[in-house]
Design an enzyme around this catalytic site. Sequence first.
Site, PDB file in Angstrom:
ATOM      1  CG  ASP A  45       9.816 -40.811  32.608  1.00 38.16           C
ATOM      2  OD1 ASP A  45       9.823 -39.820  31.599  1.00 38.16           O
ATOM      3  OD2 ASP A  45      10.432 -42.218  32.254  1.00 38.16           O
ATOM      4  CB  ILE A  46       8.291 -46.261  32.886  1.00 39.69           C
ATOM      5  CG1 ILE A  46       8.290 -45.617  31.420  1.00 39.69           C
ATOM      6  CG2 ILE A  46       6.844 -46.790  33.522  1.00 39.69           C
ATOM      7  CD1 ILE A  46       7.937 -47.086  30.427  1.00 39.69           C
TER       8      ILE A  46
ATOM      9  CB  VAL B 275       5.767 -39.518  24.254  1.00 45.77           C
ATOM     10  CG1 VAL B 275       4.239 -39.584  24.371  1.00 45.77           C
ATOM     11  CG2 VAL B 275       6.254 -40.804  24.805  1.00 45.77           C
TER      12      VAL B 275
ATOM     13  CG  HIS C  15       5.857 -35.099  27.806  1.00 47.19           C
ATOM     14  ND1 HIS C  15       5.661 -35.412  26.328  1.00 47.19           N
ATOM     15  CD2 HIS C  15       7.284 -35.521  28.113  1.00 47.19           C
ATOM     16  CE1 HIS C  15       6.672 -36.060  25.914  1.00 47.19           C
ATOM     17  NE2 HIS C  15       7.911 -35.957  26.860  1.00 47.19           N
TER      18      HIS C  15
HETATM   19  P1  5GP Z   1      10.385 -37.350  25.802  1.00 42.61           P
HETATM   20  O1  5GP Z   1      11.779 -37.832  25.472  1.00 42.61           O
HETATM   21  O2  5GP Z   1       9.200 -37.762  24.858  1.00 42.61           O
HETATM   22  O3  5GP Z   1      10.360 -36.051  26.282  1.00 42.61           O
HETATM   23  O4  5GP Z   1       9.963 -38.225  27.005  1.00 42.61           O
HETATM   24  C1  5GP Z   1       9.183 -39.220  27.316  1.00 42.61           C
HETATM   25  C2  5GP Z   1       8.949 -39.882  28.370  1.00 42.61           C
HETATM   26  O5  5GP Z   1       8.142 -40.674  28.586  1.00 42.61           O
HETATM   27  C3  5GP Z   1      10.498 -40.895  28.614  1.00 42.61           C
HETATM   28  O6  5GP Z   1      11.229 -40.166  29.781  1.00 42.61           O
HETATM   29  C4  5GP Z   1       9.937 -42.374  28.992  1.00 42.61           C
HETATM   30  O7  5GP Z   1      10.632 -42.793  30.032  1.00 42.61           O
HETATM   31  C5  5GP Z   1       8.538 -42.069  29.425  1.00 42.61           C
HETATM   32  N1  5GP Z   1       7.469 -42.919  29.008  1.00 42.61           N
HETATM   33  C6  5GP Z   1       7.542 -43.438  27.887  1.00 42.61           C
HETATM   34  N2  5GP Z   1       6.420 -44.376  27.928  1.00 42.61           N
HETATM   35  C7  5GP Z   1       5.852 -44.135  29.237  1.00 42.61           C
HETATM   36  C8  5GP Z   1       4.889 -44.896  29.834  1.00 42.61           C
HETATM   37  O8  5GP Z   1       4.130 -45.948  29.387  1.00 42.61           O
HETATM   38  N3  5GP Z   1       4.475 -44.672  31.260  1.00 42.61           N
HETATM   39  C9  5GP Z   1       4.897 -43.817  31.993  1.00 42.61           C
HETATM   40  N4  5GP Z   1       4.966 -43.586  33.062  1.00 42.61           N
HETATM   41  N5  5GP Z   1       6.523 -43.249  31.288  1.00 42.61           N
HETATM   42  C10 5GP Z   1       6.607 -43.603  29.907  1.00 42.61           C
END
Ligand code: 5GP
Length: 110
Positions: free
Chosen positions: A30-31, A97, A101
């Site tokens: 995660d970034i 996103v 995931h």
């Molecule tokens: P969500 O809140 O949708 O479950 O988590 C999405 C995760 O994706 C977040 O923790 C965010 O930091 C990570 N993320 C968003 N964009 C990118 C990216 O371009 N690359 C990576 N490696 N992680 C990302």
Amino acid sequence: MGDTIFHKIARAEIPADVVYDDGVVMAFKDIHPKAPTHLLFIAKDASDFVPSIADMSDATAHVPGMLIAAAQRFAKEQGIDGYKLTFHVGKAGEQEVFYLHLHFLSQKTL
Ligand code: 5GP
């Protein structure tokens, strides 16, 4: 089907720090890590695409299990014996996103 950042990572069109890839499921860092190890497990194949747990159907109900099984395999391979697995579901569940995931968080640094 809307293209998300994770579609592009799955197709290797944009870079990610990939730590696991069995051909079906991949995991990358995660970034914005919330733990010393914070990974995201995703299905690679377009036929396994699900935006969110909320959108799962009978045809895609196997996908969360694939992600969990891959996370378990990865943890065993790495000798990580304690970790958290989380799905954020929908905007109200803090999902950003919309490409299913599994968050993998561990206090152990890779
Ligand atoms: P969500 O809140 O949708 O479950 O988590 C999405 C995760 O994706 C977040 O923790 C965010 O930091 C990570 N993320 C968003 N964009 C990118 C990216 O371009 N690359 C990576 N490696 N992680 C990302």
